[in-house]
Design an enzyme around this catalytic site. Structure first.
Site, short mmCIF file in Angstrom:
data_model
loop_
_atom_site.label_atom_id
_atom_site.label_comp_id
_atom_site.label_asym_id
_atom_site.label_seq_id
_atom_site.Cartn_x
_atom_site.Cartn_y
_atom_site.Cartn_z
N THR A 238 -6.69 -5.07 10.73
CA THR A 238 -6.33 -4.14 9.65
C THR A 238 -6.91 -2.76 9.95
OG1 THR A 238 -8.32 -4.81 8.43
CG2 THR A 238 -6.27 -5.94 7.87
N ARG A 240 -6.80 -0.44 13.50
CA ARG A 240 -5.83 0.41 14.20
C ARG A 240 -5.14 -0.42 15.28
NH1 ARG A 240 -5.92 3.32 10.47
NH2 ARG A 240 -6.39 5.54 10.38
N ASP A 264 -1.83 -5.82 10.24
CA ASP A 264 -1.36 -4.77 9.32
C ASP A 264 -1.12 -3.46 10.08
OD1 ASP A 264 -0.84 -3.59 6.71
OD2 ASP A 264 -2.82 -2.65 6.84
N GLU A 269 3.82 2.91 15.15
CA GLU A 269 4.06 2.90 13.70
C GLU A 269 4.81 4.16 13.31
OE1 GLU A 269 0.46 2.48 11.49
OE2 GLU A 269 -0.14 0.66 12.52
N HIS A 287 1.15 -1.59 7.64
CA HIS A 287 0.02 -0.65 7.44
C HIS A 287 -0.15 -0.30 5.95
CE1 HIS A 287 -2.56 2.65 9.54
NE2 HIS A 287 -3.08 2.32 8.37
N SER A 290 -4.68 0.14 2.50
CA SER A 290 -5.26 0.90 1.38
C SER A 290 -4.22 1.20 0.30
CB SER A 290 -5.88 2.20 1.89
OG SER A 290 -4.93 2.97 2.62
C1 DGY Z 1 -7.03 4.93 6.76
O1 DGY Z 1 -7.54 5.41 5.74
O2 DGY Z 1 -7.47 5.18 7.87
C2 DGY Z 1 -5.86 4.03 6.57
O3 DGY Z 1 -5.43 3.50 7.76
C3 DGY Z 1 -4.73 4.75 5.87
O4 DGY Z 1 -4.46 5.92 6.51
#
Ligand code: DGY
Length: 321
Positions: A238, A240, A264, A269, A287, A290
């Site tokens: 979750t 990168r 995710d 992307e 993705h 959040s």
């Molecule tokens: C972050 O905050 O880095 C999330 O991946 C959403 O951009």
């Protein structure tokens, strides 16, 4: 009253965030929410004092060198800042901030969803019913892996990693972690520290990635490190996409070395990886770690808090460059 600072907001944020921004700044918003091409991003930045971007806008050294002198701060709406060349920003005297803390709960929830979706074959079952193909049941049908009592390995015991560890404990899992240095015991809460990546991988039935994307962590999940995981382990990402060599991951999922993966984030992307998407033993999300109503508001407010501090002559709380 002095003019309000001019602010470019590159993507559509929540109404509450946009209202607060408009109160304190002379705001230009990207009304149709498209991703700016590089030239457009540079052009839009020419007559603003500040920019509030998301991880979808890339501030490479070239982009930063094309920013006007008046643009003094990039206040990101993200915790990850791998889309910004921090060295170039620092050299150019551009302040960079991020939005830590406020998305830790939401992202840890998505890590749990990815873990359970992968372990219990969530996507496969959902797809079967939607396709009208659920015509059979037996004790041997769609058997997955239980996570209770298994080892939950956290790569990167920062804010999100710590919350994910807490949630995993709620499933009766035993937490192991690797971090550059051990975290204090009141945060580790009994989690077993490994001073090497190898040590962690060998002790992770589920390996969950929570480290930032840096030159050191790019491709940290690869053929050699996957080989260190216990057979039939589960990978959760979750953080990168580029932490993972996706070809090596696809090989391991196809061969059965890995039982499943819950992802995710992807190297490409939006879009993802076609070879991985073709596999049954994956649980995939676009993705959205959040992406909750509460967290989107909180991220926007946090980015605005950083801008407010800067324009009031204070040090922004979340300065990263
Ligand atoms: C972050 O905050 O880095 C999330 O991946 C959403 O951009």
């Amino acid at each position: 009253m002095p003019d309000k600072p001019r602010l470019l907001i590159t993507r559509k944020l929540t109404d509450a965030v946009l209202m607060r921004a408009a109160r304190d700044y002379d705001v230009t918003v990207n009304a149709d929410d498209h991703v700016f091409a590089t030239d457009e991003l540079i052009a839009k930045c020419q007559d603003v004092d500040a920019v509030l971007p998301c991880h979808s806008e890339h501030f490479s050294a070239d982009v930063i060198s094309a920013l006007p002198k008046r643009l003094k701060i990039i206040a990101n709406h993200s915790v990850g800042v791998d889309h910004v060349d921090l060295v170039a920003a620092k050299d150019a005297g551009v302040v960079v901030t991020n939005t830590p803390d406020v998305l830790s709960d939401a992202t840890a929830e998505i890590a749990m969803l990815c873990m359970l979706g992968a372990a219990r074959r969530g996507a496969e079952g959902d797809a079967m019913i939607r396709a009208g193909k659920w015509d059979f049941w037996s004790p041997a049908f769609m058997v997955g892996r239980q996570v209770t009592g298994k080892r939950f390995g956290v790569l990167g015991m920062g804010r999100v990693g710590q919350v994910a560890a807490e949630r995993a404990r709620g499933f009766g899992m035993i937490v192991h972690y690797h971090n550059r240095k051990p975290v204090p015991e009141h945060l580790a809460k009994g989690a077993v520290f490994h001073d090497t990546v190898e040590g962690l991988f060998a002790n992770s039935d589920v390996l969950s990635l929570h480290c930032p994307a840096t030159p050191q962590t790019t491709g940290i999940i690869n053929k050699d490190t996957i080989a260190l995981l216990p057979d039939r382990a589960i990978l959760v990402n979750t953080a990168r996409g580029n932490l993972v060599d996706e070809a090596a991951l696809a090989d391991a999922l196809e061969s059965g070395k890995l039982f499943a993966a819950g992802l995710d984030v992807f190297c490409d992307e939006p879009g993802g990886n076609q070879r991985i998407s073709a596999l049954k033993n994956v649980f995939l999300l676009p993705h959205i770690g959040s992406a909750t109503e509460e967290t989107r508001d909180a991220m926007g407010y946090r980015a605005l808090d950083n801008l407010d501090a800067y324009f009031k002559g204070r040090e922004p709380g979340d300065r990263v460059a």
